[in-house]
Enzyme design. Structure first.
Site, PDB file in Angstrom:
ATOM      1  N   HIS A 302       5.683  34.715  10.052  1.00  0.00           N
ATOM      2  CA  HIS A 302       4.551  33.811   9.835  1.00  0.00           C
ATOM      3  C   HIS A 302       3.664  34.383   8.746  1.00  0.00           C
ATOM      4  O   HIS A 302       3.497  35.605   8.669  1.00  0.00           O
ATOM      5  CB  HIS A 302       3.743  33.648  11.137  1.00  0.00           C
ATOM      6  CG  HIS A 302       2.864  32.454  11.113  1.00  0.00           C
ATOM      7  ND1 HIS A 302       1.615  32.476  10.537  1.00  0.00           N
ATOM      8  CD2 HIS A 302       3.074  31.185  11.537  1.00  0.00           C
ATOM      9  CE1 HIS A 302       1.091  31.275  10.634  1.00  0.00           C
ATOM     10  NE2 HIS A 302       1.958  30.465  11.226  1.00  0.00           N
ATOM     11  N   ASP A 359       7.735  27.915  16.721  1.00  0.00           N
ATOM     12  CA  ASP A 359       8.947  27.093  16.712  1.00  0.00           C
ATOM     13  C   ASP A 359      10.110  27.731  17.449  1.00  0.00           C
ATOM     14  O   ASP A 359      11.119  27.075  17.698  1.00  0.00           O
ATOM     15  CB  ASP A 359       9.372  26.808  15.263  1.00  0.00           C
ATOM     16  CG  ASP A 359       8.401  25.873  14.576  1.00  0.00           C
ATOM     17  OD1 ASP A 359       7.884  24.977  15.257  1.00  0.00           O
ATOM     18  OD2 ASP A 359       8.153  26.043  13.369  1.00  0.00           O
TER      19      ASP A 359
HETATM   20  N1  CMC Z   1      14.193  36.136   8.619  1.00  0.00           N
HETATM   21  C1  CMC Z   1      14.492  37.184   7.804  1.00  0.00           C
HETATM   22  N2  CMC Z   1      13.646  37.722   6.915  1.00  0.00           N
HETATM   23  C2  CMC Z   1      12.421  37.159   6.834  1.00  0.00           C
HETATM   24  C3  CMC Z   1      12.031  36.073   7.647  1.00  0.00           C
HETATM   25  C4  CMC Z   1      12.980  35.567   8.572  1.00  0.00           C
HETATM   26  N3  CMC Z   1      12.663  34.516   9.363  1.00  0.00           N
HETATM   27  N4  CMC Z   1      10.749  35.711   7.352  1.00  0.00           N
HETATM   28  C5  CMC Z   1      10.355  36.547   6.387  1.00  0.00           C
HETATM   29  N5  CMC Z   1      11.356  37.428   6.074  1.00  0.00           N
HETATM   30  C6  CMC Z   1      11.278  38.540   5.112  1.00  0.00           C
HETATM   31  C7  CMC Z   1      11.350  38.043   3.673  1.00  0.00           C
HETATM   32  O1  CMC Z   1      12.680  37.998   3.203  1.00  0.00           O
HETATM   33  C8  CMC Z   1      10.505  39.071   2.963  1.00  0.00           C
HETATM   34  O2  CMC Z   1      11.284  40.243   2.823  1.00  0.00           O
HETATM   35  P1  CMC Z   1      11.082  41.204   1.542  1.00  0.00           P
HETATM   36  O3  CMC Z   1       9.680  41.725   1.644  1.00  0.00           O
HETATM   37  O4  CMC Z   1      12.123  42.240   1.704  1.00  0.00           O
HETATM   38  O5  CMC Z   1      11.296  40.344   0.330  1.00  0.00           O
HETATM   39  C9  CMC Z   1       9.388  39.388   3.962  1.00  0.00           C
HETATM   40  O6  CMC Z   1       9.980  39.131   5.259  1.00  0.00           O
HETATM   41  C10 CMC Z   1       8.137  38.536   3.799  1.00  0.00           C
HETATM   42  O7  CMC Z   1       8.537  37.153   3.826  1.00  0.00           O
HETATM   43  P2  CMC Z   1       7.861  36.017   2.986  1.00  0.00           P
HETATM   44  O8  CMC Z   1       8.832  34.898   2.790  1.00  0.00           O
HETATM   45  O9  CMC Z   1       7.223  36.598   1.754  1.00  0.00           O
HETATM   46  O10 CMC Z   1       6.693  35.586   3.977  1.00  0.00           O
HETATM   47  P3  CMC Z   1       5.832  34.290   3.862  1.00  0.00           P
HETATM   48  O11 CMC Z   1       4.537  34.612   4.468  1.00  0.00           O
HETATM   49  O12 CMC Z   1       5.839  33.776   2.456  1.00  0.00           O
HETATM   50  O13 CMC Z   1       6.657  33.213   4.743  1.00  0.00           O
HETATM   51  C11 CMC Z   1       7.543  32.053   6.589  1.00  0.00           C
HETATM   52  C12 CMC Z   1       6.370  32.906   6.057  1.00  0.00           C
HETATM   53  C13 CMC Z   1       7.131  31.494   7.957  1.00  0.00           C
HETATM   54  C14 CMC Z   1       7.806  30.887   5.647  1.00  0.00           C
HETATM   55  C15 CMC Z   1       8.795  32.959   6.721  1.00  0.00           C
HETATM   56  O14 CMC Z   1       8.555  33.995   7.629  1.00  0.00           O
HETATM   57  C16 CMC Z   1      10.030  32.164   7.118  1.00  0.00           C
HETATM   58  O15 CMC Z   1      10.735  31.627   6.254  1.00  0.00           O
HETATM   59  N6  CMC Z   1      10.345  32.055   8.474  1.00  0.00           N
HETATM   60  C17 CMC Z   1      11.443  31.235   8.930  1.00  0.00           C
HETATM   61  C18 CMC Z   1      11.006  29.772   8.976  1.00  0.00           C
HETATM   62  C19 CMC Z   1      10.070  29.492  10.123  1.00  0.00           C
HETATM   63  O16 CMC Z   1      10.284  29.909  11.257  1.00  0.00           O
HETATM   64  N7  CMC Z   1       9.007  28.723   9.829  1.00  0.00           N
HETATM   65  C20 CMC Z   1       8.023  28.293  10.837  1.00  0.00           C
HETATM   66  C21 CMC Z   1       6.677  28.903  10.607  1.00  0.00           C
HETATM   67  S1  CMC Z   1       5.561  28.757  12.028  1.00  0.00           S
HETATM   68  C22 CMC Z   1       5.280  27.072  12.243  1.00  0.00           C
HETATM   69  C23 CMC Z   1       4.686  26.397  11.066  1.00  0.00           C
HETATM   70  O17 CMC Z   1       3.613  26.788  10.598  1.00  0.00           O
HETATM   71  O18 CMC Z   1       5.281  25.441  10.594  1.00  0.00           O
END
Ligand code: CMC
Length: 424
Positions: A302, A359
């Site tokens: 998140h 989720d």
């Molecule tokens: N699985 C594997 N690696 C992950 C995941 C995951 N679910 N989420 C983040 N990472 C890694 C990402 O690859 C990155 O690694 P590195 O630093 O080595 O490049 C690091 O963690 C930071 O990730 P980010 O994408 O920069 O984080 P963000 O804050 O931009 O994204 C997020 C947040 C929720 C989009 C992301 O965690 C994600 O894609 N999660 C899976 C989708 C999901 O469950 N979404 C629902 C969010 S909660 C409900 C809502 O608000 O809709």
């Protein structure tokens, strides 16, 4: 008032510091460009405060979520969803009579204009219900007048709250080829929705209490989450003074993405994939760590929560209770728990502070309730609606609101002469 200093090209500039009611600190950069000609570069807006808001407070490090000051744990245990709609939109908890009147008005407006049925009929039966929901909410603007008059806006807010459950249930009935079930004024908000989903002309249906309670909880937990992607979209579209229906329709589109509300559908599809693959969850944890795989553990991570998502904690407990009360044993729940256990011990997830989000367990409860997977994100939208409305209303009343218009750092070609096509 304290100030922050910025030194750019040897010159010092001062900016005011603003502090929120929970001591959150922000540097007011509204004059940054005028003073320095520079802009603040922040792709994804992870460090950018786009507004002042009195609706929802989150402390991601401490796992705190409060609506209008009330802790989510207390609200989840004691409130009804309509009460929370009122709280979010109007700022205070309703008295008994205010709530009854609010609910009466919403119920009265659950009925859809008969002409809307023709639009439903025109969609292919295979259409994704989120696409139908977004389009039908936008279509409300062609049925109901919108204006800046507060009474008209208030009526449209009630219409939206009432009609969204009917639109959602009709889109489901369309997809399974069953006759539409009309709303009933003798049922509560959540009962009405479940009745429109599951009732058939051939069979009387009584909404089981356990489903009613579970839906109430799920909707409350999704009701607002400050400046997330879809809410920021609602505010951004609304900042151009676009109407309520267009702004909320745009929010629904933003929610549909797999990184946002679409994740609840993706979680179940991921768990089913793991199940079909023999339950080998370690393989999927490894895949999520491997950047070249492009696979993420859906329902994990998140932008704001860096410790735990309090909504996920409540839902994990609720998943056990609801499944037990319904007498459902879902192997996907076991897979989810194993996946969580392994991931939470893994240094990749620990270092990046990745925990289950809202989720991760919501889909398992919806599944047990008989909600089809492609309706999960629609359920999220029904829950998030009062938050979007509250944020839209706050934005429109805020004297600081200007049309949202970010800047950019241009990285394209510098000026070059145009060469006519016959000379290229
Ligand atoms: N699985 C594997 N690696 C992950 C995941 C995951 N679910 N989420 C983040 N990472 C890694 C990402 O690859 C990155 O690694 P590195 O630093 O080595 O490049 C690091 O963690 C930071 O990730 P980010 O994408 O920069 O984080 P963000 O804050 O931009 O994204 C997020 C947040 C929720 C989009 C992301 O965690 C994600 O894609 N999660 C899976 C989708 C999901 O469950 N979404 C629902 C969010 S909660 C409900 C809502 O608000 O809709």
């Amino acid at each position: 008032m304290s100030t922050a200093k910025l030194i750019l090209d040897g010159q010092e500039y001062e900016f005011p510091v603003i502090v929120g009611s929970e001591n959150e600190v922000g540097i007011d950069f509204t004059t940054l460009r005028a003073k320095t000609k520079a802009i603040a570069y922040d792709p994804g807006y992870g460090n950018t405060g786009s507004c002042r808001s009195a609706i929802t407070y989150i402390d991601g490090e401490a796992g705190i979520l409060r609506y209008r000051g009330y802790p989510i744990e207390q609200i989840a245990a004691l409130a009804s969803f309509t009460e929370i709609c009122y709280l979010l939109i109007y700022g205070e908890l309703p008295h008994h009579d205010q709530l009854r009147e609010f609910e009466r008005k919403i119920t009265y407006h659950t009925l859809l204009h008969e002409d809307m049925k023709k639009i439903f009929d025109a969609y292919p039966a295979t259409a994704h219900p989120m696409a139908i929901l977004a389009a039908m909410v936008m279509s409300l603007a062609s049925f109901y007048e919108e204006s800046d008059d507060p009474e008209t806006t208030d009526l449209n807010i009630i219409r939206l709250l009432g009609k969204i459950i009917t639109i959602a249930a009709f889109s489901y009935k369309r997809s399974v080829g069953q006759p539409y079930v009309y709303p009933r004024n003798d049922l509560t908000y959540t009962q009405n929705f479940l009745n429109m989903m599951y009732s058939l002309p051939t069979e009387p249906y009584k909404v089981p209490d356990v489903l009613d309670r579970a839906l109430n909880l799920l909707l409350i937990l999704h009701a607002d989450h400050e400046q997330n992607c879809s809410t920021s979209t609602v505010r951004m579209v609304g900042s151009s003074q676009a109407g309520l229906f267009a702004s909320i329709g745009a929010g629904i589109c933003a929610l549909s993405g797999p990184l946002h509300g679409g994740a609840n559908q993706e979680v179940i599809e991921m768990l089913e994939m793991i199940q079909a693959d023999g339950g080998n969850y370690r393989k999927y944890v490894d895949m999520a760590k491997d950047k070249s795989s492009n696979f993420r553990l859906m329902g994990f991570g998140h932008r704001v929560y860096r410790n735990f998502d309090p909504r996920a904690t409540i839902l994990k407990k609720s998943a056990d209770e609801v499944l037990e009360a319904l007498g459902v044993h879902d192997p996907l729940l076991d897979i989810a728990k194993n996946l969580e256990e392994i991931a939470l011990k893994d240094s990749y997830f620990i270092e990046r502070k990745l925990y289950p989000n809202v989720d991760f367990y919501s889909g398992i409860i919806y599944r047990a309730m008989g909600i089809p997977t492609n309706m999960f994100t629609v359920m999220f939208a029904i829950g998030r609606l009062p938050g979007w409305i509250a944020q839209w209303r706050e934005m429109r009343a805020d004297s600081e609101t200007r049309i949202n218009r970010p800047r950019q750092i241009y990285t394209g070609a510098t000026e070059r002469p145009f060469v006519p096509i016959f000379q290229r």
